[in-house]
Design a protein around this motif. Structure first.
Motif, PDB file in Angstrom:
ATOM      1  N   ARG A 109      -5.636  22.580  -5.922  1.00 36.43           N
ATOM      2  CA  ARG A 109      -6.144  21.191  -5.863  1.00 36.43           C
ATOM      3  C   ARG A 109      -4.990  20.189  -5.921  1.00 36.43           C
ATOM      4  N   LYS A 110      -4.051  20.384  -6.827  1.00 41.20           N
ATOM      5  CA  LYS A 110      -2.919  19.441  -6.931  1.00 41.20           C
ATOM      6  C   LYS A 110      -2.082  19.449  -5.661  1.00 41.20           C
ATOM      7  N   LYS A 111      -1.899  20.667  -5.082  1.00 42.11           N
ATOM      8  CA  LYS A 111      -1.121  20.741  -3.842  1.00 42.11           C
ATOM      9  C   LYS A 111      -1.801  19.990  -2.719  1.00 42.11           C
ATOM     10  N   ALA A 112      -3.156  20.117  -2.619  1.00 42.33           N
ATOM     11  CA  ALA A 112      -3.894  19.383  -1.572  1.00 42.33           C
ATOM     12  C   ALA A 112      -3.790  17.878  -1.782  1.00 42.33           C
ATOM     13  N   GLN A 113      -3.955  17.449  -3.065  1.00 40.82           N
ATOM     14  CA  GLN A 113      -3.845  16.000  -3.339  1.00 40.82           C
ATOM     15  C   GLN A 113      -2.451  15.480  -3.023  1.00 40.82           C
ATOM     16  N   LEU A 114      -1.418  16.238  -3.378  1.00 39.50           N
ATOM     17  CA  LEU A 114      -0.040  15.813  -3.091  1.00 39.50           C
ATOM     18  C   LEU A 114       0.193  15.718  -1.589  1.00 39.50           C
ATOM     19  N   SER A 115      -0.321  16.710  -0.826  1.00 40.95           N
ATOM     20  CA  SER A 115      -0.148  16.673   0.637  1.00 40.95           C
ATOM     21  C   SER A 115      -0.844  15.462   1.244  1.00 40.95           C
ATOM     22  N   GLU A 116      -2.083  15.194   0.756  1.00 38.64           N
ATOM     23  CA  GLU A 116      -2.809  14.015   1.278  1.00 38.64           C
ATOM     24  C   GLU A 116      -2.078  12.723   0.953  1.00 38.64           C
ATOM     25  N   ARG A 122       0.834  -1.212   0.000  1.00 45.85           N
ATOM     26  CA  ARG A 122       0.000   0.000   0.000  1.00 45.85           C
ATOM     27  C   ARG A 122       0.866   1.260   0.000  1.00 45.85           C
ATOM     28  N   ALA A 123       1.978   1.210   0.779  1.00 50.69           N
ATOM     29  CA  ALA A 123       2.880   2.367   0.804  1.00 50.69           C
ATOM     30  C   ALA A 123       3.487   2.604  -0.576  1.00 50.69           C
ATOM     31  N   ASP A 124       3.896   1.501  -1.250  1.00 52.69           N
ATOM     32  CA  ASP A 124       4.453   1.655  -2.606  1.00 52.69           C
ATOM     33  C   ASP A 124       3.415   2.224  -3.565  1.00 52.69           C
ATOM     34  N   SER A 125       2.144   1.771  -3.422  1.00 53.67           N
ATOM     35  CA  SER A 125       1.081   2.275  -4.297  1.00 53.67           C
ATOM     36  C   SER A 125       0.855   3.768  -4.073  1.00 53.67           C
ATOM     37  N   ILE A 126       0.857   4.177  -2.794  1.00 54.91           N
ATOM     38  CA  ILE A 126       0.656   5.597  -2.494  1.00 54.91           C
ATOM     39  C   ILE A 126       1.803   6.430  -3.039  1.00 54.91           C
ATOM     40  N   GLN A 127       3.044   5.876  -2.954  1.00 53.36           N
ATOM     41  CA  GLN A 127       4.198   6.595  -3.495  1.00 53.36           C
ATOM     42  C   GLN A 127       4.071   6.755  -5.009  1.00 53.36           C
ATOM     43  N   ALA A 128       3.569   5.677  -5.665  1.00 57.64           N
ATOM     44  CA  ALA A 128       3.375   5.750  -7.118  1.00 57.64           C
ATOM     45  C   ALA A 128       2.336   6.821  -7.468  1.00 57.64           C
ATOM     46  N   ALA A 160       1.741   9.478  -5.693  1.00 61.80           N
ATOM     47  CA  ALA A 160       2.392  10.771  -5.484  1.00 61.80           C
ATOM     48  C   ALA A 160       3.260  11.148  -6.684  1.00 61.80           C
ATOM     49  N   ASP A 161       3.981  10.141  -7.232  1.00 58.00           N
ATOM     50  CA  ASP A 161       4.787  10.405  -8.435  1.00 58.00           C
ATOM     51  C   ASP A 161       3.904  10.819  -9.608  1.00 58.00           C
ATOM     52  N   SER A 162       2.722  10.144  -9.727  1.00 57.96           N
ATOM     53  CA  SER A 162       1.788  10.494 -10.806  1.00 57.96           C
ATOM     54  C   SER A 162       1.289  11.932 -10.664  1.00 57.96           C
ATOM     55  N   ILE A 163       1.059  12.342  -9.404  1.00 59.06           N
ATOM     56  CA  ILE A 163       0.599  13.718  -9.171  1.00 59.06           C
ATOM     57  C   ILE A 163       1.691  14.717  -9.558  1.00 59.06           C
ATOM     58  N   GLN A 164       2.956  14.361  -9.277  1.00 53.05           N
ATOM     59  CA  GLN A 164       4.053  15.237  -9.679  1.00 53.05           C
ATOM     60  C   GLN A 164       4.098  15.403 -11.203  1.00 53.05           C
ATOM     61  N   ARG A 182       2.754  18.662 -16.066  1.00 52.89           N
ATOM     62  CA  ARG A 182       1.938  18.854 -17.275  1.00 52.89           C
ATOM     63  C   ARG A 182       1.111  20.144 -17.159  1.00 52.89           C
ATOM     64  N   ALA A 183       0.565  20.427 -15.942  1.00 48.52           N
ATOM     65  CA  ALA A 183      -0.210  21.654 -15.749  1.00 48.52           C
ATOM     66  C   ALA A 183       0.663  22.890 -15.916  1.00 48.52           C
ATOM     67  N   ASP A 184       1.907  22.811 -15.413  1.00 47.28           N
ATOM     68  CA  ASP A 184       2.824  23.950 -15.593  1.00 47.28           C
ATOM     69  C   ASP A 184       3.103  24.192 -17.074  1.00 47.28           C
ATOM     70  N   SER A 185       3.238  23.108 -17.850  1.00 50.86           N
ATOM     71  CA  SER A 185       3.467  23.255 -19.287  1.00 50.86           C
ATOM     72  C   SER A 185       2.280  23.930 -19.968  1.00 50.86           C
ATOM     73  N   ILE A 186       1.054  23.517 -19.576  1.00 50.91           N
ATOM     74  CA  ILE A 186      -0.150  24.135 -20.156  1.00 50.91           C
ATOM     75  C   ILE A 186      -0.202  25.625 -19.799  1.00 50.91           C
ATOM     76  N   HIS A 187       0.184  25.925 -18.540  1.00 50.37           N
ATOM     77  CA  HIS A 187       0.165  27.328 -18.116  1.00 50.37           C
ATOM     78  C   HIS A 187       1.136  28.162 -18.956  1.00 50.37           C
ATOM     79  N   ARG A 188       2.330  27.608 -19.220  1.00 54.42           N
ATOM     80  CA  ARG A 188       3.284  28.333 -20.051  1.00 54.42           C
ATOM     81  C   ARG A 188       2.749  28.526 -21.470  1.00 54.42           C
TER      82      ARG A 188
END
Length: 513
Positions: A378-385, A247-253, A255-259, A264-270
């Motif tokens: 929203r992304k920051k909240a999801q990453l923190s959770e 479960r810890a490995d899944s949560i880490q994965a 978190a990586d997906s959220i990163q 991708r969101a930063d690229s769209i913003h640019r």
């Protein structure tokens, strides 16, 4: 004084986490019956049995049926005593099958897997007022008893140290999952393997479920079989630890997906910022066009004035051509006016388009900023959770019980002279309080059934990767390699040391993981 051989069996009590399940006496006792044998209307033998299927088949010991003229089965659930019919009796394995009409009680299931040496078992005993109680123990050893004749089959037995009382032979033996793995029988080591009026002698013998299932299949008797293996408390703890790590490995994965999503969101913003810059460039181009239009109007006005001056000069120079010149001038003025009106209309349209372009650009910039801000929050909240869940999973995996670097085996002999081993697992040694050995049935982790052993005799603990033994202020004392320990003294135990608890002698074996 006669010195009795010590039968070394241990009782595994409940661990803090996870715990082994206990059978529900109220449910299981509904399937338990008393088996009674009569001669000339006189009760000559009494034991126990359990219901095998919905057809009224009851398993019990064959020695209860010897020389019986009449057999009855007494249901603990209904209290009815019913005459039974013998289906078969195998004296070589002390197993008999009865059939009772109208019994109407639930059946128990047999396990094909059994249980390993040292695993926890449960059986039943009769208490005060014929109440049924659970008795806990552990499997001490397995052995095969050959038949009396060469063509007789080998009988597979086990020994356990769960406490049972008189008339409890024929009771089922359960594993940690509540499935039947054996049936209790008297000691088969005498000249007549199974005595009719045998009493329990501390060590309980039991016929394993594999021989029972074979006998039932040979006679096509219906029965319920559990094929799944029963996990011990330690195995379940290891599985839960692996699941927590997964479960810890899944949560880490995640978190990586959220990163990745954040990148991708930063690229769209640019990209949106680049689009806004392009819109600003278009607005600048339209402003340049408007300036050019104004310059064209100024040139037209200048040309108009030059033409008017020329007309005036021509009128003064040639009065005869005044009317024609006037008409020509009028037409010229009309054309100039039409061009001026056209230029004004073009200027008005250009100004209007420029105004709407500025408004649209501002709206686009505002919407882009709002979308970026909401998405970032929203992304920051999801990453923190996700990070909190991963940290909790890592703490849960870190807090799982850590086993010792070795397991401990105490070797000795039972009352018949056969070698016997008391195994203490690495996970049990890894607990902070250590394990306690003694004669008590409720206060120790491993029981030694000998009257010269104190109720709480010694405590084994692991410190710094070494095993220590502590005498718990016992009456008959504790010795290591002949040296007697002082009360509450902790002494180092090493591989091949001799450990003596009163008159009971063990050889210490340390098995690394």
């Amino acid at each position: 004084m006669r010195i009795f051989d010590v039968r070394m069996y241990f009782v595994v009590l409940l661990f803090t986490s996870p715990v082994s399940a206990q059978i529900d006496v109220a449910v299981v006792s509904e399937s338990i019956v008393r088996v009674r044998a009569y001669q000339n209307n006189k009760l000559v033998a009494e034991g126990s049995g359990f219901v095998l299927n919905d057809g009224g088949h009851v398993l019990t010991n064959a020695h209860l049926l010897a020389d019986a003229k009449r057999l009855t089965v007494l249901s603990l659930k209904t209290g009815a005593e019913i005459v039974s019919q013998q289906v078969f009796a195998k004296q070589d394995m002390n197993l008999a099958l009865l059939r009772v009409q109208g019994l109407g009680v639930p059946a128990l299931s047999l396990s094909e897997q059994g249980a390993a040496v040292g695993r926890v078992v449960q059986t039943l005993k009769f208490g005060m007022g014929d109440s049924v109680q659970v008795s806990h123990g552990t499997i001490g050893t397995y052995y095969d008893r050959p038949g009396r004749r060469a063509d007789d089959p080998v009988v597979h037995m086990l020994q356990h140290n769960a406490i049972v009382m008189s008339k409890a032979f024929g009771m089922p033996v359960f594993n940690e999952c509540g499935d039947v793995i054996a049936i209790n029988t008297p000691d088969p080591s005498g000249r007549w393997p199974f005595r009719k009026n045998a009493e329990p002698q501390g060590t309980v013998f039991a016929l394993r479920s594999g021989d029972i299932i074979t006998a039932l299949k040979d006679r096509e008797i219906a029965h319920n079989v559990v094929e799944e293996a029963c996990l011990s408390a330690i195995e379940r703890a290891e599985q839960e630890s692996e699941a927590a790590k997964a479960r810890a490995d899944s949560i880490q994965a995640k978190a990586d997906s959220i990163q990745v999503a954040k990148a991708r969101a930063d690229s769209i913003h640019r990209a949106r910022a680049d689009s806004i810059q392009a819109a600003k460039a278009r607005v600048a181009e339209e402003h340049a066009a408007r300036v050019a239009a104004e310059r064209a109007k100024a040139r037209a006005d200048s040309a108009n004035r030059a033409k008017l001056d020329s007309i005036k000069a021509a009128a003064q120079a040639d009065s005869q051509k005044a009317a024609a010149a006037a008409d020509s001038a009028k037409r010229a003025r009309e054309r100039v006016q039409a061009k001026a009106d056209s230029l004004k209309a073009a200027e008005a349209r250009t100004a209007q388009r420029l105004q709407w372009s500025v408004i649209a650009g501002a709206v686009i910039v505002l919407l882009a900023f709002i979308g970026w801000f909401v998405s970032s929050r929203r992304k920051k909240a999801q990453l923190s959770e996700a990070e909190q869940k991963a940290a909790a999973a890592r703490r849960a995996a870190a807090n799982a019980p850590q086993p010792a670097p070795f397991s401990c085996v105490l070797e000795g002999q039972d009352h018949t002279g056969r070698p016997f081993a008391l195994r203490i697992s690495a996970l049990a040694l890894g607990e902070g309080a250590g394990v306690v050995l003694g004669r008590s049935t409720t206060k120790v982790d491993f029981m030694i059934d000998h009257e010269a052993v104190s109720r709480e005799h010694i405590r084994l603990t692991v410190t710094g990767g070494d095993l220590y033994a502590e005498d718990l202020n016992t009456l008959n004392g504790t010795r290591i390699n002949g040296r007697k320990l002082n009360p509450r003294e902790q002494a180092l135990l090493q591989n091949n040391d001799q450990l003596k608890l009163g008159p009971v002698v063990f050889q210490v074996r340390l098995v690394e993981k």
